[in-house]
Design a protein around this motif. Structure first.
Motif, PDB file in Angstrom:
ATOM      1  N   LEU B  98     -17.086 -20.700  -5.183  1.00  0.00           N
ATOM      2  CA  LEU B  98     -17.527 -19.578  -6.004  1.00  0.00           C
ATOM      3  C   LEU B  98     -17.135 -18.263  -5.370  1.00  0.00           C
ATOM      4  CD1 LEU B  98     -21.208 -20.389  -7.044  1.00  0.00           C
ATOM      5  CD2 LEU B  98     -19.137 -20.750  -8.337  1.00  0.00           C
ATOM      6  N   SER B  99     -17.454 -18.147  -4.075  1.00  0.00           N
ATOM      7  CA  SER B  99     -17.297 -16.832  -3.479  1.00  0.00           C
ATOM      8  C   SER B  99     -15.856 -16.540  -3.080  1.00  0.00           C
ATOM      9  CB  SER B  99     -18.244 -16.654  -2.297  1.00  0.00           C
ATOM     10  OG  SER B  99     -18.487 -17.848  -1.648  1.00  0.00           O
ATOM     11  N   ILE B 100     -15.085 -17.566  -2.737  1.00  0.00           N
ATOM     12  CA  ILE B 100     -13.754 -17.228  -2.221  1.00  0.00           C
ATOM     13  C   ILE B 100     -12.896 -16.580  -3.298  1.00  0.00           C
ATOM     14  CG2 ILE B 100     -12.740 -19.521  -2.626  1.00  0.00           C
ATOM     15  CD1 ILE B 100     -11.330 -18.815   0.201  1.00  0.00           C
ATOM     16  N   THR B 101     -13.035 -17.042  -4.540  1.00  0.00           N
ATOM     17  CA  THR B 101     -12.268 -16.392  -5.598  1.00  0.00           C
ATOM     18  C   THR B 101     -12.694 -14.942  -5.741  1.00  0.00           C
ATOM     19  OG1 THR B 101     -13.883 -17.408  -7.026  1.00  0.00           O
ATOM     20  CG2 THR B 101     -11.709 -18.369  -7.036  1.00  0.00           C
ATOM     21  N   MET B 102     -14.003 -14.709  -5.606  1.00  0.00           N
ATOM     22  CA  MET B 102     -14.502 -13.354  -5.756  1.00  0.00           C
ATOM     23  C   MET B 102     -14.112 -12.473  -4.574  1.00  0.00           C
ATOM     24  SD  MET B 102     -15.927 -13.103  -8.665  1.00  0.00           S
ATOM     25  CE  MET B 102     -14.782 -14.250  -9.383  1.00  0.00           C
ATOM     26  N   VAL B 103     -14.026 -13.087  -3.384  1.00  0.00           N
ATOM     27  CA  VAL B 103     -13.592 -12.316  -2.211  1.00  0.00           C
ATOM     28  C   VAL B 103     -12.156 -11.841  -2.415  1.00  0.00           C
ATOM     29  CG1 VAL B 103     -12.973 -12.531   0.226  1.00  0.00           C
ATOM     30  CG2 VAL B 103     -15.174 -13.374  -0.575  1.00  0.00           C
ATOM     31  N   ILE B 104     -11.314 -12.751  -2.907  1.00  0.00           N
ATOM     32  CA  ILE B 104      -9.917 -12.370  -3.150  1.00  0.00           C
ATOM     33  C   ILE B 104      -9.862 -11.266  -4.197  1.00  0.00           C
ATOM     34  CG2 ILE B 104      -7.693 -13.200  -3.979  1.00  0.00           C
ATOM     35  CD1 ILE B 104      -8.594 -15.997  -2.949  1.00  0.00           C
ATOM     36  N   LEU B 105     -10.626 -11.446  -5.260  1.00  0.00           N
ATOM     37  CA  LEU B 105     -10.638 -10.443  -6.333  1.00  0.00           C
ATOM     38  C   LEU B 105     -11.107  -9.088  -5.805  1.00  0.00           C
ATOM     39  CD1 LEU B 105     -10.428  -9.864  -9.411  1.00  0.00           C
ATOM     40  CD2 LEU B 105     -12.844 -10.394  -9.541  1.00  0.00           C
ATOM     41  N   THR B 106     -12.188  -9.109  -5.013  1.00  0.00           N
ATOM     42  CA  THR B 106     -12.736  -7.852  -4.513  1.00  0.00           C
ATOM     43  C   THR B 106     -11.729  -7.130  -3.630  1.00  0.00           C
ATOM     44  OG1 THR B 106     -14.877  -8.917  -4.505  1.00  0.00           O
ATOM     45  CG2 THR B 106     -14.714  -6.846  -3.337  1.00  0.00           C
ATOM     46  N   LEU B 359     -15.672 -19.239 -14.302  1.00  0.00           N
ATOM     47  CA  LEU B 359     -15.328 -18.658 -13.003  1.00  0.00           C
ATOM     48  C   LEU B 359     -13.910 -18.103 -13.023  1.00  0.00           C
ATOM     49  CD1 LEU B 359     -16.393 -18.161 -10.196  1.00  0.00           C
ATOM     50  CD2 LEU B 359     -15.694 -20.437  -9.539  1.00  0.00           C
ATOM     51  N   TYR B 360     -13.020 -18.840 -13.673  1.00  0.00           N
ATOM     52  CA  TYR B 360     -11.638 -18.375 -13.757  1.00  0.00           C
ATOM     53  C   TYR B 360     -11.554 -17.137 -14.642  1.00  0.00           C
ATOM     54  CZ  TYR B 360      -6.585 -18.933 -13.670  1.00  0.00           C
ATOM     55  OH  TYR B 360      -5.245 -18.742 -13.461  1.00  0.00           O
ATOM     56  N   GLN B 361     -12.372 -17.092 -15.676  1.00  0.00           N
ATOM     57  CA  GLN B 361     -12.417 -15.909 -16.532  1.00  0.00           C
ATOM     58  C   GLN B 361     -12.927 -14.707 -15.754  1.00  0.00           C
ATOM     59  OE1 GLN B 361     -11.438 -15.032 -19.422  1.00  0.00           O
ATOM     60  NE2 GLN B 361     -12.839 -13.586 -20.373  1.00  0.00           N
ATOM     61  N   MET B 362     -13.864 -14.940 -14.834  1.00  0.00           N
ATOM     62  CA  MET B 362     -14.348 -13.830 -14.010  1.00  0.00           C
ATOM     63  C   MET B 362     -13.193 -13.234 -13.218  1.00  0.00           C
ATOM     64  SD  MET B 362     -17.918 -15.571 -12.862  1.00  0.00           S
ATOM     65  CE  MET B 362     -18.209 -14.722 -11.334  1.00  0.00           C
ATOM     66  N   PHE B 363     -12.392 -14.123 -12.630  1.00  0.00           N
ATOM     67  CA  PHE B 363     -11.260 -13.623 -11.851  1.00  0.00           C
ATOM     68  C   PHE B 363     -10.261 -12.905 -12.756  1.00  0.00           C
ATOM     69  CE2 PHE B 363      -7.220 -13.766  -9.727  1.00  0.00           C
ATOM     70  CZ  PHE B 363      -7.545 -13.464  -8.423  1.00  0.00           C
ATOM     71  N   ASN B 364      -9.921 -13.544 -13.857  1.00  0.00           N
ATOM     72  CA  ASN B 364      -8.904 -12.971 -14.736  1.00  0.00           C
ATOM     73  C   ASN B 364      -9.374 -11.686 -15.390  1.00  0.00           C
ATOM     74  OD1 ASN B 364      -7.152 -14.981 -14.192  1.00  0.00           O
ATOM     75  ND2 ASN B 364      -7.808 -16.261 -15.907  1.00  0.00           N
ATOM     76  N   HIS B 365     -10.628 -11.683 -15.789  1.00  0.00           N
ATOM     77  CA  HIS B 365     -11.145 -10.451 -16.384  1.00  0.00           C
ATOM     78  C   HIS B 365     -11.081  -9.326 -15.360  1.00  0.00           C
ATOM     79  CE1 HIS B 365     -14.451  -7.658 -17.550  1.00  0.00           C
ATOM     80  NE2 HIS B 365     -13.774  -7.708 -18.669  1.00  0.00           N
TER      81      HIS B 365
END
Lengths: 512, 545
Positions: B98-106, B359-365
């Motif tokens: 969960l968090s690693i995708t968000m870390v990359i995004l951030t 989760l993927y939509q969170m990253f893409n959005h």
């Protein structure tokens, strides 16, 4: 017929008094300081007299820490026939009040208004010290008479200090209002004391509680007595509905005194409230609940909820920063009462911690208000416009302090709120509704506290003059230190909370 | 590693503090360096991450934090509370899928935000101080595994955001800033109470003390049976779930708690809009996935349908509102609301497809909306207006800009081959295959149609056709005899300049790449999402009880 005591009896009385003196050194020291300052005021001449007096007071008060530290090693117990006690709880408040006295002196030294309003500062500092003595005694008094004496000492000095700017009409108005409300509420409180004395024939609070436990009491008289006594305590802590003096006094009094009253006087009220209600007055399941349906705990709950709602809501419309902080301090009395209501170790610890946090942050906020008023000559919200650019450090510091008053992390105010709400929730679902009111009103408080940063940073000054104002190196340093402390204790609060726990441990036996 | 990535911006902030405020370029470069290093660290974490480990809860029989990675766990505060035992707060960081995708995004969005902040001219020092503080708080939120720590970071975001909108924002900024602040605080004070309640209800199996550890809280067997939020107290668990959900829903923002978002976006400066839409909104749904759902799985089971309905409302209502907007930025803001609805719908489906899609939509959005707001900022810098009907025929004069707009707009409406399509497809596959959300999904599909409508319509009005008579620019004849447009008060390059390209091109590349080959990001989340679905499933709960 009144019989004169025999020589041997007098001897033994004197012996008891003498033995008590060894445990009374900080108070004696402070009294000597008080007299010394009056003499110093008479002797000193010249231009720097005011600041010399101020620094002397600061040093003198600092010196009293030495006496207080030594009391940790002493045997705790009653002194002077149970009039007075020495325990960790009292020592906690000794530190607290001496430190707040020192803060008040620092604030006075920083406040330029004293130079304009009063030619010679005279007995001002001596009175500050006298007030410290009164509050120290409030925290340690264990007898109704002693409680009353100590409270009157605090009140009388506070009346004079809040009216210290004689030529300022608002200051005089503040003093008079304070006096009138004070007189009424201490009269009511004394009446309550007399009822308790009538029921138990005792004035010592420990003996009162034993009497009440052993012989029972008339519930109606008891609730009346507690209600009347609460008028006195409520006045000191500035809780609704005994708060009416506070907005005017806070606005009119010299700002250092406002800060001093808002922190120290409130804390003294709480010191007394905790000791008196936890020890003297019975609580819990009681026969009189059936008769009128309330006990003193319920009264405190009502006071607390009303204070939180009233203080936070009315503060929204304030245009003067000191007045705004006055209403916010009513709300904080409400939060502090929440800790008292919980009635266990964690609640007391939370209350003491909250007091420490409030001490640091509220003094710091008033300190910045003084520095700003030195430069702009005003405490009106509108005159704070654009100050964030002229005094960036002051703006940043004040923002941090206000955020801490709201109770947002990572500041010490957040930890205070966290402890209070933890104490409430540790009782399961019993007090959830109180915690809900607490958090919701603190959302309201965000709005009006943020009015100050809003004016400072988001709005431009009404005058085109964009010159930066320098509050001076020492003041900058002081603000920076206070700001760092506010955040530091928000992240590493262990020492403060251990101190609070250690000091409140003695109640563990009397509660439950 | 995680500490470094979290606190790097604060270190940059301290350096900035020492730089005199007249040295604007140094301040910007220091911030950019910090963001770039943060990005590099994020890539290193990504390379070192083992996607086979699940996270969410502790592994049975293993170390208490065994299935998390890059763990940093130190005792922070340990208090004696007398009769209540001791209070333990930990400095506990770690990442899972969960968090690693968000870390990359951030890290990505923060870096692009710094580039976009180059245009900030007013009080540069203060701006970057607050910006860096915000960057730290966001990153901290995503990697914190101690509820207390999470809460500190969560609240830490509010103040910088308030000032960033309030000082550097548009004409109505005071209102927007305080509205944002009050809304979010309103949500988070309830979170505070739930946090305390959970603390008193959960026992760390290793130490026997109460704990704030989210890992321990995610395992239902660690709850005290009769505690306030223990399994026996179904009523309070329900209430706690609802208020926690509202706290996160405000951040998402979910209808009817969304009204702060259009205000905040319209008033905020471009980089702050980018951060807000790119990262902050994700915190809401991240909080749901990390805290709200796994801690109260049985309440989640009971409320999936409602969450799905709210997701559908978000999708359709957001799209309708976007359709009605004249202000391009407001349109994009409402499109955010619509797109976050897909995330909610995916979560409500509660199966692997739906959750992965969410989760993927969170990253893409995050990447697509960042792009949209940047593009709005580009045109606003030039024309000083965002009214859609003040433009027309831009395509002929600003071809590069129009090209990127095409990519962003089509990614946003979910054109196959671009990243948005894959996540939305997954969400719908998940939603249709779940009994609960099947009919909701049928209605939600309409959202795609409306989404296409407002996006295409705005595209047509602004970029196609001819210049309108009341347009925000004039037609002039250029030095080479060709017809050009000229914006008033704009002396820079007409089409995108180097800095603007530098922030847009990476996003375009990511959008296209992840639309064709989603595995680099999706591969990270698979095992975590599967485990989360398992934790939330009724079967799992039956085992625990």
């Amino acid at each position: 017929m009144f019989e004169l005591p025999s020589g041997a009896e007098i001897q033994s009385i004197i012996a008891i008094l003498k033995s008590g003196l060894g445990f009374f050194i900080p108070e004696i020291y402070l009294s000597l300081l008080f007299m010394g300052l009056i003499i110093l005021d008479l002797v000193l001449k010249g231009k720097n007299k005011n600041s010399i007096l101020g620094w002397a007071t600061l040093l003198g008060l600092g010196g009293s820490f030495y006496c207080i530290v030594q009391q940790h090693a002493m045997q705790t117990g009653e002194l002077f026939f149970g009039m007075y006690v020495l325990d960790e709880y009292a020592i906690f408040f000794k530190y607290f009040f001496v430190a707040s006295g020192m803060f008040a002196v620092v604030a006075t030294l920083a406040d330029r208004k004293f130079d304009e309003e009063v030619a010679s500062i005279g007995e001002y500092y001596a009175l500050v010290v006298a007030m410290v003595i009164g509050m120290v005694m409030m925290a340690a008094a264990s007898d109704l008479l002693m409680i009353f004496l100590a409270m009157e000492l605090v009140s009388l000095t506070a009346y004079i200090l809040s009216g210290y700017f004689k030529r300022d009409a608002r200051s005089s108005e503040a003093a008079l209002k304070y006096l009138v409300y004070g007189a009424v509420s201490s009269g009511l409180m004394l009446y309550g004391f007399s009822l308790i004395y009538g029921m138990t024939a005792e004035t010592n609070i420990l003996k009162i509680s034993m009497e009440l436990a052993d012989h029972g009491y008339d519930p109606l008289v008891m609730i009346l007595a507690t209600l009347l006594i609460m008028a006195g305590f409520g006045y000191k802590i500035g809780a609704f509905p005994f708060h009416f003096w506070s907005p005017d006094v806070y606005e009119g009094a010299p700002t250092p005194i406002t800060a001093y009253l808002s922190v120290a006087s409130k804390a003294a009220g709480f010191a007394l409230l905790l000791r008196f209600f936890y020890i003297a007055v019975p609580h819990g399941v009681s026969p009189y609940e059936d008769i009128i349906g309330i006990d003193w705990l319920t009264l405190l709950v009502i006071m607390s909820v009303a204070s939180m709602i009233y203080g936070n809501v009315v503060a929204i419309w304030q245009k003067n920063v000191k007045r705004l902080l006055a209403y916010s301090s009513i709300a904080h009395a409400g939060y502090l009462l929440l800790g008292v209501i919980v009635m266990d170790e964690i609640g007391t610890q939370a209350t003491l911690f909250y007091l420490l946090a409030y001490f640091l942050v509220n003094f710091a906020a008033f300190y910045v208000v003084i520095l700003i008023s030195n430069r702009t000559g005003s405490e009106n919200l509108d005159d704070y416009r654009g100050l964030g650019r002229k005094m960036p450090l002051a703006g940043a510091a004040l923002t941090v302090f206000l955020i801490s008053l709201v109770g947002l992390p990572p500041t010490v105010g957040f930890i205070g709120k966290l402890f209070i709400f933890s104490a409430l929730l540790s009782k399961g679902s019993l007090y959830i509704w109180l915690a809900l009111i607490g958090v919701l009103t603190s959302v309201i408080s965000l709005y009006y506290y943020m009015l100050i940063p809003l004016n400072m940073f988001l709005r431009d000054s009404l005058e085109p003059n964009e010159k930066s104002l320098n509050p001076g190196f020492l003041a900058q340093l002081m603000m920076a230190v206070l700001m760092i402390l506010t955040i530091w204790f928000g992240l590493f609060f262990e020492p403060l909370s251990e101190f609070a726990r250690y000091s409140s441990a003695m109640f563990a036996l009397s509660l439950y | 590693m995680l500490s470094l990535i979290v606190f790097l911006p604060v270190i940059a902030g301290l350096i900035i503090l020492a730089v005199p405020s007249s040295q604007k370029q140094i301040i910007r470069i220091v911030s950019l360096l910090a963001a770039v290093v943060q990005m590099v660290l994020a890539v290193m974490i990504w390379r070192g991450y083992d996607p086979s480990l699940a996270g969410i809860t502790a592994m049975a029989g293993g170390m208490p934090e065994g299935s998390f990675q890059f763990i940093e766990r130190l005792p922070w505060i340990s208090l004696d509370l007398g009769g209540m035992g001791s209070m333990n707060i930990e400095y506990f960081l770690g990442v899972d899928g969960l968090s690693i995708t968000m870390v990359i995004l951030t890290a990505l969005v923060s870096t692009i935000g710094v580039l976009s902040s180059w245009t900030i001219k007013k009080q540069v020092k203060g701006y970057f101080l607050l910006y860096n503080l915000l960057a730290t708080a966001m990153m901290g939120c995503f990697v914190a595994l101690d509820f207390f720590l999470f809460y500190v970071f969560w609240e830490l975001m509010l103040l910088p955001m308030y000032f960033l909108i309030g000082i550097w924002g548009g004409p109505n900024r005071e209102y927007a800033a305080i509205k944002f602040f009050l809304y979010t605080l309103f949500g988070s004070v309830f979170m505070l109470l739930v946090m305390i309640g959970l603390y008193f209800s959960v026992i760390d199996p290793l130490t026997g003390n109460h704990t704030f550890s989210l890992v321990a809280m995610a395992s239902q067997e660690n709850y005290i049976k009769d505690a306030i939020l223990g399994p026996d107290n179904a009523m309070w668990r329900f209430v706690a779930f609802i208020v926690l959900f509202i706290g996160f829903a405000i951040k998402v923002p979910m209808f009817p708690f969304h009204t702060w978002l259009p205000d905040a976006h319209v008033e905020a400066p471009t980089p702050i809009s980018v951060i807000l839409a790119g990262v902050l909104l994700k915190l809401g749904t991240y909080g749901m996935m990390r805290i709200n759902f796994p801690l109260f799985p049985e309440v989640f089971q009971a409320s999936m349908y409602v969450i799905g309905v709210f997701g559908a409302i978000n999708i359709i209502y957001g799209a309708f509102c976007a359709l009605a907007q004249q202000d391009l930025k407001k349109m994009v803001a409402y499109s955010s609301i619509s797109h976050m609805g897909y995330v909610l719908l995916g979560l409500a489906a509660a199966n692997s497809e739906g959750m992965t899609g969410a989760l993927y939509q969170m990253f893409n959005h995050g990447t697509i909306t960042a792009m949209l707001f940047l593009l709005v900022g580009v045109i606003y810098d030039r024309a000083h207006t965002r009214q859609i009907d003040k433009f027309g025929g831009l395509a002929s004069y600003m071809p590069v800009y129009t090209g990127i707009v095409m990519v962003a707009w089509f990614a946003s409406l979910g054109l196959p081959g671009l990243s948005g399509f894959i996540s939305e497809a997954f969400v719908f596959v998940g939603a249709f295959s779940s009994e609960t959300t099947r009919y909701i999904a049928m209605v939600s599909v309409l959202g795609i149609v409306f989404g296409a409508a407002y996006l295409l319509w705005s595209l047509q009005r602004m970029f196609l056709g001819k210049r309108k008579d009341d347009a925000a620019y004039d037609l002039v004849t250029g030095p080479d005899g060709e017809e050009q447009i000229h914006f008033h008060d704009w002396n820079g390059k007409l089409d995108l300049d180097g800095r603007e390209l530098a922030m847009l091109i990476p996003l375009v590349v990511i959008t296209i790449f992840l639309g064709i080959y989603p595995m680099p990001i999706m591969g990270l989340m698979t095992s975590t999402v599967n485990h989360l679905v398992e934790v939330l499933s009724p079967v799992m709960m039956a085992v625990v009880n």
